[in-house]
Design a protein around this motif. Structure first.
Motif, PDB file in Angstrom:
ATOM      1  N   ALA A 260       0.746  -1.190   0.045  1.00 59.36           N
ATOM      2  CA  ALA A 260      -0.012   0.008  -0.072  1.00 59.36           C
ATOM      3  C   ALA A 260       1.021   1.348  -0.026  1.00 59.36           C
ATOM      4  O   ALA A 260       1.965   1.443   0.791  1.00 59.36           O
ATOM      5  N   VAL A 261       0.457   2.148  -0.835  1.00 58.69           N
ATOM      6  CA  VAL A 261       1.115   3.592  -0.827  1.00 58.69           C
ATOM      7  C   VAL A 261       0.141   4.707  -0.264  1.00 58.69           C
ATOM      8  O   VAL A 261      -1.120   4.602  -0.706  1.00 58.69           O
ATOM      9  N   PHE A 262       0.591   5.376   0.495  1.00 55.71           N
ATOM     10  CA  PHE A 262      -0.243   6.468   1.202  1.00 55.71           C
ATOM     11  C   PHE A 262      -0.122   7.886   0.884  1.00 55.71           C
ATOM     12  O   PHE A 262       1.316   8.099   0.771  1.00 55.71           O
ATOM     13  N   HIS A 263      -0.818   8.714   0.551  1.00 56.69           N
ATOM     14  CA  HIS A 263      -0.681  10.121   0.511  1.00 56.69           C
ATOM     15  C   HIS A 263      -0.606  10.549   1.959  1.00 56.69           C
ATOM     16  O   HIS A 263      -1.780  10.382   2.699  1.00 56.69           O
ATOM     17  N   ILE A 264       0.220  11.320   2.457  1.00 53.67           N
ATOM     18  CA  ILE A 264       0.276  11.914   3.936  1.00 53.67           C
ATOM     19  C   ILE A 264       0.544  13.429   3.925  1.00 53.67           C
ATOM     20  O   ILE A 264       1.319  14.086   2.999  1.00 53.67           O
ATOM     21  N   ALA A 265      -0.300  14.376   4.688  1.00 48.13           N
ATOM     22  CA  ALA A 265      -0.030  15.577   4.762  1.00 48.13           C
ATOM     23  C   ALA A 265       0.077  15.847   6.088  1.00 48.13           C
ATOM     24  O   ALA A 265      -0.673  15.500   7.090  1.00 48.13           O
ATOM     25  N   LEU A 266       1.161  16.805   6.453  1.00 46.68           N
ATOM     26  CA  LEU A 266       1.500  17.260   7.843  1.00 46.68           C
ATOM     27  C   LEU A 266       1.575  18.852   7.842  1.00 46.68           C
ATOM     28  O   LEU A 266       1.882  19.315   6.721  1.00 46.68           O
ATOM     29  N   ALA A 274       9.045  25.814   8.219  1.00 46.24           N
ATOM     30  CA  ALA A 274       7.772  25.303   7.245  1.00 46.24           C
ATOM     31  C   ALA A 274       8.243  25.690   5.885  1.00 46.24           C
ATOM     32  O   ALA A 274       7.345  26.111   5.240  1.00 46.24           O
ATOM     33  N   THR A 275       9.584  25.917   5.741  1.00 49.34           N
ATOM     34  CA  THR A 275       9.871  26.526   4.109  1.00 49.34           C
ATOM     35  C   THR A 275      10.795  25.249   3.618  1.00 49.34           C
ATOM     36  O   THR A 275      11.575  24.827   4.304  1.00 49.34           O
ATOM     37  N   ASP A 360       1.384  25.030  -0.861  1.00 45.35           N
ATOM     38  CA  ASP A 360       0.265  23.858  -0.786  1.00 45.35           C
ATOM     39  C   ASP A 360      -0.532  24.173   0.630  1.00 45.35           C
ATOM     40  O   ASP A 360      -1.472  23.415   0.886  1.00 45.35           O
ATOM     41  N   GLY A 361       0.254  24.603   1.506  1.00 52.02           N
ATOM     42  CA  GLY A 361      -0.247  24.703   3.042  1.00 52.02           C
ATOM     43  C   GLY A 361      -0.055  23.441   3.859  1.00 52.02           C
ATOM     44  O   GLY A 361       0.030  23.530   4.837  1.00 52.02           O
ATOM     45  N   HIS A 428       8.786  19.023  -7.970  1.00 49.60           N
ATOM     46  CA  HIS A 428       9.372  19.756  -9.027  1.00 49.60           C
ATOM     47  C   HIS A 428       8.456  20.436 -10.143  1.00 49.60           C
ATOM     48  O   HIS A 428       8.304  21.534 -10.634  1.00 49.60           O
ATOM     49  N   LEU A 429       7.404  19.430 -10.506  1.00 50.49           N
ATOM     50  CA  LEU A 429       6.304  20.012 -11.593  1.00 50.49           C
ATOM     51  C   LEU A 429       5.654  21.047 -11.083  1.00 50.49           C
ATOM     52  O   LEU A 429       5.308  21.931 -11.773  1.00 50.49           O
ATOM     53  N   LYS A 430       5.068  20.949  -9.854  1.00 47.88           N
ATOM     54  CA  LYS A 430       4.275  21.966  -9.190  1.00 47.88           C
ATOM     55  C   LYS A 430       5.111  23.241  -9.335  1.00 47.88           C
ATOM     56  O   LYS A 430       4.584  24.441  -9.656  1.00 47.88           O
ATOM     57  N   ALA A 431       6.389  23.313  -8.919  1.00 47.89           N
ATOM     58  CA  ALA A 431       7.210  24.408  -8.938  1.00 47.89           C
ATOM     59  C   ALA A 431       7.518  24.988 -10.243  1.00 47.89           C
ATOM     60  O   ALA A 431       7.324  26.359 -10.408  1.00 47.89           O
TER      61      ALA A 431
END
Ligand SMILES: Cc1cc2nc3c(=O)[nH]c(=O)nc-3n(C[C@H](O)[C@H](O)[C@H](O)COP(=O)(O)OP(=O)(O)OC[C@H]3O[C@@H](n4cnc5c(N)ncnc54)[C@H](O)[C@@H]3O)c2cc1C
Ligand SMILES: Cc1cc2nc3c(=O)[nH]c(=O)nc-3n(C[C@H](O)[C@H](O)[C@H](O)COP(=O)(O)O)c2cc1C
Length: 546
Positions: A260-266, A274-275, A360-361, A428-431
């Motif tokens: 299983a692969v999880f998307h994780i947000a912190l 936070a930079t 992205d917050g 990278h794509l987002k940036a």
């Protein structure tokens, strides 16, 4: 092994030699045939002839056996000492002692994990010693203006200046330097390049250490752990983590043939830094699941809340145990809380590529839950994917990873990755998309399109709105003709050449085994060794593989 220069197929010299000798013997026999002017003897040979023939044949078989034994492959991957322990040489070159210190620590760590390690200054190493060692870790600092340390000058003159053939050598290089200098880690790079040109196989990409950077040294320890097959080796120095809150977790590939692969947000708690930039790494401080800690405490009859000092700080015994390798109950029984805390060895950190941008917050990760041989979840991935609950505090720090920072937006970018490697590429794509860069080509591979195409809607959306100029996906279990990203790259050779001619940079993220050497081999096939080497040298070809 990464990158590995895929060995090119060549007709072995010994095969050609043997064929020529046989042809020569045949020609001789045919030439001598006219001398045989009597009728052929039709009966069985006499007994003495049989014995003579058997003796000659036995000598011949013994001789062949000896030749085979002498030329048996002594690959580093199977190199073991007399006692069966995996063998390895640590070679160091130091000007003011730091490289020596790190080399000693490296050797100590690997020996502690059961390897047969020898330690030698580079000045006392030659090509024969390298060939015989099978597996060597080099720890090399740079001095002057990009120069080797003085004691290594003889090695440079007598060994490095001469091309060598070291196809059975596996190596890793830790390059110590300081970015303040123009030629950063120049000697480490020179050594690395010579080894690659000599046909030696890199175990992983060169690790650069800027001014003793603890993060880069922890990354080196990560490689040592994998090399010694001891992923639980403790960190050399305790890591100062920040506190983050787990705010999202969802499984991205239910029903997948893989783990299983999880998307994780912190989200950062107040004090957390936070930079970060695309390419940076999150270092996680894993913990043991609370039920395992409580079970141990019940068996040794100590309270979780007992106050102890651990790693120089005051806290509870329960917290110290959660952050440490759990001792066997037999070893802990009878000790008081502090005596038990004094025996504890802290858990090592784990590294994850950051998959989002600060705007992205949240700090997002893509984590595959690994399994240990007994089926229990891995230390870091188990902590993130299984043992924590939404809202829990996670110990984490960000490590700047300059080696994987973005190229200038105006430069075209080819991003190649498999599995969770899409995490670093996504950032990278987002940036780039945020910076208006559209010349992006993504090659992504996994098992099944329906189950394992992570962030599919987002990626297809980028393709549809022109943010991704080209997208190649390869799913190995879908029966497509191209099975892996390296195969897709080979099919796209003409486009690859054109992008590179336009100045494109190539970034590779994902599996150290299989994908990274496969991609490297195809790049060398298409672009040639010298172009790939020069792209590695000038930072247009970068890898973050694990
Ligand atoms: C620079 C870098 C970036 C990384 N980015 C990511 C990422 O974005 N997503 C992600 O899921 N992982 C990533 N990893 C791998 C991650 O750091 C851990 O190695 C992985 O999560 C397994 O650790 P664990 O503590 O869960 O397992 P462990 O308790 O260490 O081991 C559990 C099992 O997994 C096996 N294992 C451990 N490490 C690996 C490995 N690297 N490859 C294959 N098998 C392994 C072990 O042999 C064991 O069988 C990255 C590693 C590095 C060095
Ligand atoms: C005089 C001097 C020159 C240096 N030149 C370089 C250099 O050209 N490139 C570099 O990356 N680091 C350079 N460094 C930094 C060293 O490589 C770095 O401090 C390293 O950790 C020293 O390791 P050592 O103690 O093993 O020699 C230099 C340091 C000194 C003192």
């Amino acid at each position: 092994m990464i990158a590995g220069t895929q060995p090119r197929w060549r007709l072995p010299r010994e095969l050609v030699g043997n064929a020529l000798v046989l042809l020569g013997l045949l020609a001789l026999a045919v030439a001598l045939l006219p001398l045989h002017d009597e009728a052929w003897w039709p009966a069985m040979p006499r007994g003495a002839r049989w014995i003579e023939a058997a003796v000659v044949l036995s000598f011949y078989v013994a001789f062949c056996g000896w030749i085979l034994w002498r030329s048996r492959p002594r690959s580093a991957r199977t190199a073991t000492g007399a006692d069966g322990r995996p063998r390895l040489l640590v070679a160091w070159a130091s000007q003011t002692g730091f490289a020596q210190q790190i080399a000693e620590r490296t050797a100590e760590t690997l020996a502690g994990a059961g390897m047969d390690v020898s330690l030698r200054e580079l000045a006392h190493v030659d090509t024969a010693a390298l060939a015989a060692s099978g597996r060597v870790l080099f720890i090399a600092s740079t001095t002057g203006e990009g120069d080797p340390p003085d004691p290594a000058l003889a090695f440079v003159r007598d060994v490095l200046a001469i091309p060598a053939s070291l196809p059975s050598l596996d190596f890793g290089v830790l390059a110590l330097g300081d970015r303040e200098y123009e030629h950063f880690c120049a000697f480490g790079h020179r050594l690395d390049q010579w080894l690659r040109q000599s046909g030696a196989n890199p175990l992983f990409d060169l690790v650069e250490v800027d001014n003793g950077d603890a993060g880069a040294l922890r990354h080196w320890q990560h490689h040592l752990g994998l090399l010694a097959q001891a992923p639980e080796l403790p960190d050399w120095s305790p890591v100062a983590y920040d506190s983050w809150r787990l705010c999202e977790r969802c499984e991205l590939n239910p029903g997948s043939a893989g783990e299983a692969v999880f998307h994780i947000a912190l989200a950062p708690l107040q004090s957390a830094q936070a930079t970060w930039q695309a390419g940076d790494i999150a270092e996680l401080g894993p913990r043991n699941a609370m039920p395992s800690v409580e079970a141990l405490l019940a068996r040794v009859e100590l309270p979780a809340g007992a106050q102890v000092r651990f790693l120089g700080e005051a806290g509870t015994l329960g917290d110290a145990l959660a952050r440490s390798h759990l001792p066997a109950p037999g070893d802990a029984r009878g000790l008081d809380a502090q005596a038990l805390a004094d025996t504890l060895k802290p858990l090592p950190h784990r590294e994850y590529s950051i998959a989002s941008l600060p705007q992205d917050g949240t700090l997002q990760l893509l984590v595959r839950r690994m399994r240990r041989p007994d089926g229990s979840p891995g230390l870091g991935s188990g902590w993130l994917c299984e043992h924590t609950a939404i809202g829990d505090t996670i110990a984490l720090r960000i490590r700047g990873n300059t080696n994987f920072h973005a190229p200038a937006p105006e430069r075209p970018m080819i991003l190649v990755g498999n599995g969770t490697g899409i995490a670093g590429l996504r950032a990278h794509l987002k940036a780039r998309i945020a910076a208006g860069a559209r010349r992006n080509w993504l090659l992504f591979g996994e098992r099944n399109r329906e189950r394992d195409f992570f962030h599919r809607d987002e990626i297809e959306g980028w393709r549809a709105n022109g943010s991704l100029e080209r997208l190649d996906t390869v799913f190995s279990r879908d029966g497509t003709r191209e099975r892996y990203v390296q195969d897709a790259l080979r099919v796209a050779a003409a486009a690859l050449q054109a992008w590179i001619d336009d100045g494109a940079a190539i970034y590779v993220c994902g599996s150290l085994k299989g994908m990274a050497p496969g991609v490297d081999g195809v790049l060398r096939e298409i672009l040639g060794d010298s172009r790939v080497e020069s792209m590695l040298g000038d930072g247009r070809y970068r890898r973050d593989v694990y």
